[in-house]
Design a protein around this motif. Structure first.
Motif, mmCIF file in Angstrom:
data_model
loop_
_atom_site.group_PDB
_atom_site.id
_atom_site.type_symbol
_atom_site.label_atom_id
_atom_site.label_comp_id
_atom_site.label_asym_id
_atom_site.label_seq_id
_atom_site.Cartn_x
_atom_site.Cartn_y
_atom_site.Cartn_z
ATOM 1 N N GLN A 65 37.995 42.997 35.598
ATOM 2 C CA GLN A 65 38.510 42.921 36.803
ATOM 3 C C GLN A 65 39.369 44.196 37.219
ATOM 4 O O GLN A 65 40.042 44.525 36.344
ATOM 5 C CB GLN A 65 39.613 41.660 36.944
ATOM 6 C CG GLN A 65 38.794 40.304 36.845
ATOM 7 C CD GLN A 65 37.991 40.063 38.154
ATOM 8 O OE1 GLN A 65 38.205 40.393 39.031
ATOM 9 N NE2 GLN A 65 36.555 39.581 37.705
ATOM 10 N N PRO A 104 42.496 38.622 42.066
ATOM 11 C CA PRO A 104 42.061 37.742 41.108
ATOM 12 C C PRO A 104 42.545 37.661 39.933
ATOM 13 O O PRO A 104 42.656 36.424 39.305
ATOM 14 C CB PRO A 104 40.638 38.498 40.921
ATOM 15 C CG PRO A 104 40.580 39.632 41.640
ATOM 16 C CD PRO A 104 41.804 39.921 42.389
ATOM 17 N N GLY A 136 38.609 31.315 44.488
ATOM 18 C CA GLY A 136 37.582 32.198 44.517
ATOM 19 C C GLY A 136 36.755 32.304 42.955
ATOM 20 O O GLY A 136 35.769 32.285 42.759
ATOM 21 N N LYS A 144 36.884 34.843 40.884
ATOM 22 C CA LYS A 144 36.019 35.951 40.421
ATOM 23 C C LYS A 144 36.131 36.206 38.983
ATOM 24 O O LYS A 144 35.208 36.896 38.561
ATOM 25 C CB LYS A 144 36.542 37.174 41.306
ATOM 26 C CG LYS A 144 35.999 37.244 42.514
ATOM 27 C CD LYS A 144 36.607 38.736 43.077
ATOM 28 C CE LYS A 144 36.064 39.933 42.838
ATOM 29 N NZ LYS A 144 36.573 41.174 43.578
#
Length: 420
Positions: A255, A260, A394, A396
């Motif tokens: 990331q 996130p 989300g 991610k």
DNA sequence: TCTGGGGTCCTAGGACCC
DNA sequence: TCTGGGGTCCTAGGACCC
């Protein structure tokens, strides 16, 4: 006398219990993020797969032998563990659940003659009721029971149960067991012992007490006494409250953005709070850590943590999330590829013993009521169905789990179908 | 390309107290 | 030339376990 019941290749056995096609086949189970091998069936062990080995390094071997590979399914293993433990609890009120796949059982009150037969019955019952094969070691101390269990697993003619019931047997077992197999002797101590020509467990058991005390602290001394048949460790039937609680994960993908990772950190903070509420504790120290992938020597590295002391110990998800995200933003730096984040909480005290603060502005009873409601809902309809918005939706950063099996025993839509 | 996630206990040393 | 005796608490680091 203590019996140590240990599930054979537990995670692999859980997968096999629901898939008879896996019988006699090599199985490996991977760690979170499908990273390392953390469980192996006997067939996989025989093929040379090592504990903790990164899966990508042995991909060739996996393909060559058509090894069945699974992502770890902790929901399934946790539930299967509970079934095994429930089954054991039928046999003795004195039981210490030592880990997800092991339990010590106190055999007080059984006469020596029936003890082994009793353990064989336990073994047969567990496999019939749960499908999980177990081995049982019996001895006068926990450390010896561990070694006895080792013999029970390794030697075919034991049929899964081994009892150290005489001095001669104790000596015989210790003499052929290298010090590396002793419970409480890890890599470093094994090296130290070897350097001093203490190779077998018998050598160690017979070594000078003063030397052991000086080089291996009182812990080592206790282990030595246990090997001599002097019981120093008793059955711990009540699980003590945790003194530190950690939630951390590697990300499925590296990331680079703050958002996130902040959501991941919020999620971990929230899970820590839930774990605290489960043991009816509060905590006032919170640590957030983030780091890049240390294995990638080709990438710039960054690792930091921040510790925050809260004015009043709490177990409210909302408070932890707020502080954790603040701490995260104070250590996050642009320009790196992050691989992992985590939260550790410490300074844990029972809910009823929280030291209050006369300048406190938080409405604690309302927060407590809110958390209670949240737990009730999530217990009823599924974990994390209701959560703090900061946790995001989300994901991610979610784990890689490419070989996940169904939650056969805990989710209605995953329940097994049998064709007759 | 890909390398896990939890925990415990003990000791030494430093800072502090009277 | 002389320089006490007794504690507690905290932390970092190192060992171990599954």
């Amino acid at each position: 006398m203590f019996a140590l019941v240990d599930c054979n290749n537990f995670y692999a056995s859980c997968e096999r219990a629901f898939n008879p096609g896996l019988r006699d086949r090599p199985i490996v189970v991977l760690s979170n993020n499908d990273g390392c091998i953390i469980a192996r069936s006997n067939e996989a062990k025989a093929l040379g797969f090592k504990m903790g080995e990164p899966a990508y390094k042995v991909k060739g071997l996996i393909d060559k032998h058509q090894v069945a590979v699974f992502s770890s399914n902790y929901t399934l293993y946790g539930d299967m563990s509970q079934r095994v433990m429930n089954c054991l609890a039928e046999f003795s009120p004195d039981i210490e659940i030592y880990s997800i796949d092991e339990a010590f059982i106190g055999l007080k009150g059984f006469d020596l003659y029936e003890m082994e037969a009793y353990c064989r019955k336990i073994r047969a019952t567990v496999i019939r009721n749960t499908g999980i094969p177990v081995s049982i070691g019996i001895a006068a101390t926990k450390t010896l029971a561990k070694l006895a269990n080792h013999v029970a697993k390794k030697e075919k003619d034991c049929d899964g149960v081994f009892w150290i019931n005489s001095e001669e047997k104790r000596k015989a077992v210790l003499e052929r067991m290298p010090v590396t197999e002793i419970w409480g002797v890890g890599r470093q101590y094994a090296r130290l012992l070897e350097k001093h020509k203490l190779i077998t467990s018998w050598d160690f058991a017979e070594a000078g007490e003063e030397w052991v005390r000086q080089n291996m602290t009182v812990v080592g001394l206790r282990t030595q006494k246990e090997l001599r048949g002097i019981s120093c460790l008793s059955l711990e039937m009540i699980e003590p409250d945790k003194k530190a609680i950690c939630t951390s994960r590697s990300f499925g993908q590296m990331q680079t953005e703050a958002q996130p990772i902040a959501e991941a950190v919020a999620t971990f903070a929230s899970r820590c709070a839930a774990k605290l509420r489960k043991q009816k504790s509060c905590a006032n120290v919170l640590m957030v850590f983030i780091h890049t992938n240390a294995f990638r020597k080709d990438l710039p590295q960054y690792a930091r943590n921040r510790v925050i002391t809260l004015p009043v110990a709490t177990n409210s998800s909302m408070e932890f999330v707020k502080y954790a995200v603040m701490a995260f933003h104070s250590i996050f730096q642009e320009g790196y590829q992050y691989k992992k984040a985590g939260i550790v909480v410490a300074g844990i005290v029972p809910e009823a013993c929280v030291q209050s603060n006369c300048f406190d502005e938080v409405e604690r009873s309302k927060q407590a009521q809110l958390m209670k409601t949240l737990d009730t809902i999530n217990n009823a309809i599924g974990s994390e169905k209701v959560k703090i918005a900061t946790e995001g939706s989300g994901r991610k950063w979610k784990l890689r789990q490419e070989k996940l099996t169904p939650c056969y025993t805990t989710r209605w839509k995953d329940i097994i179908t049998v064709n007759t």
